[in-house]
Design a protein around this motif. Structure first.
Motif, PDB file in Angstrom:
ATOM      1  N   GLU A  85      12.589   6.075   9.511  1.00  0.00           N
ATOM      2  CA  GLU A  85      11.606   7.066   9.954  1.00  0.00           C
ATOM      3  C   GLU A  85      11.535   8.246   8.980  1.00  0.00           C
ATOM      4  OE1 GLU A  85       9.344   6.849  12.464  1.00  0.00           O
ATOM      5  OE2 GLU A  85      10.078   4.775  12.440  1.00  0.00           O
ATOM      6  N   LYS A  88       9.753   7.137   5.872  1.00  0.00           N
ATOM      7  CA  LYS A  88       8.305   7.135   6.092  1.00  0.00           C
ATOM      8  C   LYS A  88       7.735   8.550   5.980  1.00  0.00           C
ATOM      9  CE  LYS A  88       6.980   4.886   9.741  1.00  0.00           C
ATOM     10  NZ  LYS A  88       7.065   4.430  11.155  1.00  0.00           N
ATOM     11  N   LEU A  91       7.494   9.248   2.379  1.00  0.00           N
ATOM     12  CA  LEU A  91       6.324   8.554   1.836  1.00  0.00           C
ATOM     13  C   LEU A  91       5.035   9.309   2.159  1.00  0.00           C
ATOM     14  CD1 LEU A  91       7.370   4.892   2.636  1.00  0.00           C
ATOM     15  CD2 LEU A  91       6.679   5.709   0.368  1.00  0.00           C
ATOM     16  N   ALA A  92       4.960   9.897   3.339  1.00  0.00           N
ATOM     17  CA  ALA A  92       3.777  10.688   3.702  1.00  0.00           C
ATOM     18  C   ALA A  92       3.645  11.899   2.784  1.00  0.00           C
ATOM     19  CB  ALA A  92       3.862  11.130   5.159  1.00  0.00           C
ATOM     20  N   ARG A  95       2.257  10.663  -0.438  1.00  0.00           N
ATOM     21  CA  ARG A  95       0.808  10.449  -0.308  1.00  0.00           C
ATOM     22  C   ARG A  95       0.046  11.744  -0.574  1.00  0.00           C
ATOM     23  NH1 ARG A  95      -0.092   9.818   5.515  1.00  0.00           N
ATOM     24  NH2 ARG A  95       0.175  12.068   5.328  1.00  0.00           N
ATOM     25  N   ASP A 124       6.889  -2.330   9.178  1.00  0.00           N
ATOM     26  CA  ASP A 124       6.442  -0.950   9.329  1.00  0.00           C
ATOM     27  C   ASP A 124       6.564  -0.196   8.006  1.00  0.00           C
ATOM     28  OD1 ASP A 124       5.545   1.327  10.587  1.00  0.00           O
ATOM     29  OD2 ASP A 124       7.493   1.855  11.439  1.00  0.00           O
ATOM     30  N   LEU A 125       7.699  -0.381   7.314  1.00  0.00           N
ATOM     31  CA  LEU A 125       7.921   0.317   6.054  1.00  0.00           C
ATOM     32  C   LEU A 125       6.935  -0.167   4.989  1.00  0.00           C
ATOM     33  CD1 LEU A 125       9.593   2.333   4.444  1.00  0.00           C
ATOM     34  CD2 LEU A 125      11.254   0.520   3.987  1.00  0.00           C
ATOM     35  N   THR A 128       3.502   1.209   5.610  1.00  0.00           N
ATOM     36  CA  THR A 128       3.442   2.622   5.249  1.00  0.00           C
ATOM     37  C   THR A 128       3.251   2.783   3.741  1.00  0.00           C
ATOM     38  OG1 THR A 128       4.891   3.200   7.111  1.00  0.00           O
ATOM     39  CG2 THR A 128       4.659   4.832   5.355  1.00  0.00           C
ATOM     40  N   ALA A 131      -0.334   1.641   2.603  1.00  0.00           N
ATOM     41  CA  ALA A 131      -1.397   2.549   3.039  1.00  0.00           C
ATOM     42  C   ALA A 131      -1.531   3.730   2.076  1.00  0.00           C
ATOM     43  CB  ALA A 131      -1.108   3.056   4.444  1.00  0.00           C
TER      44      ALA A 131
END
Length: 451
Positions: A85, A88, A91-92, A95, A124-125, A128, A131
């Motif tokens: 989590e 992620k 990663l956001a 982005r 999920d990873l 992410t 995307a």
């Protein structure tokens, strides 16, 4: 004087030198590079560029005693899922910091044991990641796979996500050696994992094997290599075991008096080298082998082979972004490393900031020396004309760097008007030769045996 005596006279069997997966090497990183540098270097990436992405998963079900990587043991999925989590969230942040249109030439999940993740967490990873930065055409998505920690459900998830290269650590198949190094992994288990990987449509396979392990002999290593060859990996990394118990405390479990002497390490390497080349593999750099049609072998032939923190690569990207604890990024401007402590890394990320705590900003001199070292490690030669074309340096300055090496290493190197080259007999000395291009002070205790 025979070759081994000459190598001994030059100090090969006593030296401890860097592996030069980077220059400057990680011990030279400092706190002068932080999160602001990381963000600005990300922002400087060209829109639409291809980059590489490395995700570090530091968890293992068991801690192998030979390993010197930054890992932590866990018997529960709870800290692993919490880590994902946070990854992620990191990663956001990536982005938001990346320019538009960036794609991935390479995606690598390493560790630790990334296949520790449950199948749903893997999906999920991966979702992410893609995307944010989708895979480019002909991209490579590789994952380090522990045969003790993989099953059909997790392979389904990885194959569906696009994994097209798997990497398996073998170390050695001898049961006695496995017991001493704390890594029980039978040939049968490894073969089953390889068969399952290929049954899922993943046909590119890397394997790691070690020489210099406790109680390892030429006969034992030969048997392990031949078992590995029966699995037909596309690439093999033949690493020398680095015994550094003052840095990796778990290695204190391995009795030092069981380790081969440096002269025996050289014989072990040469034995394995012969077996791989006899089986049709091409030797790549100082410690890799590949099938002739593998992209790594093609890169070695056409002069585009490169070196990074995973060893040798054909990756053309100029930027490698590392996320997760202790991961290292490389930019044209320098290196940036995340906090190695999981809790501190997570605290920074959850506060909305990258956890970069150290690194190194390149000087012009760093770039010149890095290119010389990489050329030496990849091609066993450094071209004077290439340096004159790419760097603000004179022929006299280049010769001043090359001549002391020629004076010291004699017939083990060749110094001509074209540059500096290392013929086959001198290749065990390559890392030692590279230290003569290294402008930074080093201590013997900070690095591994030269052979």
């Amino acid at each position: 004087m025979n070759t081994e005596s000459q190598l001994a006279r030059l100090g090969l069997f006593d030296a401890r030198v860097p592996r030069y997966t980077s220059y400057p090497t990680a011990p030279q990183f400092s706190g002068d590079v932080g999160a602001a540098h990381f963000r600005s270097w990300l922002a400087a990436i060209e829109p639409g560029a291809q980059i590489s992405l490395y995700l570090h998963v530091p968890f293992c079900r068991r801690l192998c005693w030979f390993c010197a990587c930054r890992t932590q043991g866990t018997s529960s999925d709870t800290p692993v899922l919490a880590y994902v989590e946070t990854l992620k969230a990191e990663l956001a942040m990536l982005r938001d910091a990346l320019p538009e249109g960036v794609t991935l030439s390479r995606l690598h999940w390493g560790g630790g044991t990334p296949t520790l993740l449950p199948a749903d967490a893997m999906r999920d990873l991966a979702a992410t990641v893609f995307a944010i930065t989708p895979l480019a055409k002909d991209a490579e998505f590789s994952v380090e796979i522990d045969p003790n920690e993989i099953d059909s459900a997790r392979l389904d998830a990885l194959a569906e996500a696009g994994m097209n290269r798997a990497s398996i650590g073998v170390q050695d198949f001898d049961p006695e050696i496995q017991a001493i190094i704390g890594r029980e992994q039978s040939y049968e288990l490894t073969r089953s994992a390889v068969e399952a990987i290929r049954a899922h449509g993943v046909h590119s396979l890397n394997a790691d094997i070690l020489f210099g392990l406790p109680n390892q002999t030429n006969k034992r290593l030969s048997e392990s290599v031949q078992k590995l060859l029966s699995l037909s990996p596309d690439r093999v990394a033949l690493y020398g075991y680095a015994h550094v118990p003052w840095m990796a405390r778990r290695q204190q479990m391995i009795p030092s008096d069981t380790l081969p002497r440096p002269e025996e390490r050289l014989a072990l390497f040469e034995t394995a080298n012969k077996l791989f080349t006899w089986d049709g593999y091409v030797d790549i750099g100082i410690d890799h082998f590949a099938r002739p049609d593998d992209r790594l072998a093609i890169a070695a032939r056409n002069g585009t082979l490169r070196r990074n923190f995973q060893g040798y690569t054909d990756d053309p990207a100029q930027v490698l972004v590392g996320l997760g604890t202790s991961s290292i990024s490389k930019f044209p401007q320098g290196y940036a490393q995340m906090n190695p402590a999981t809790a501190a890394w997570g605290k920074s990320v959850n506060a909305g900031e990258f956890a970069t705590t150290r690194g190194h900003a390149f000087s012009d001199d760093d770039r010149l020396r890095a290119r010389m070292i990489e050329a030496l490690m990849c091609d066993f030669k450094v071209s004077t004309e290439e340096l004159l074309q790419d760097f603000p340096v004179s022929r006299a300055q280049i010769d001043a760097l090359f001549q002391p090496i020629a004076d010291k290493f004699g017939d083990f190197v060749s110094h001509t008007s074209e540059g500096l080259a290392v013929p086959v007999p001198g290749r065990p000395l390559t890392r030692m030769i590279a230290t003569h291009f290294d402008a930074y002070a080093m201590t013997k205790t900070g690095h591994s045996s030269a052979i």
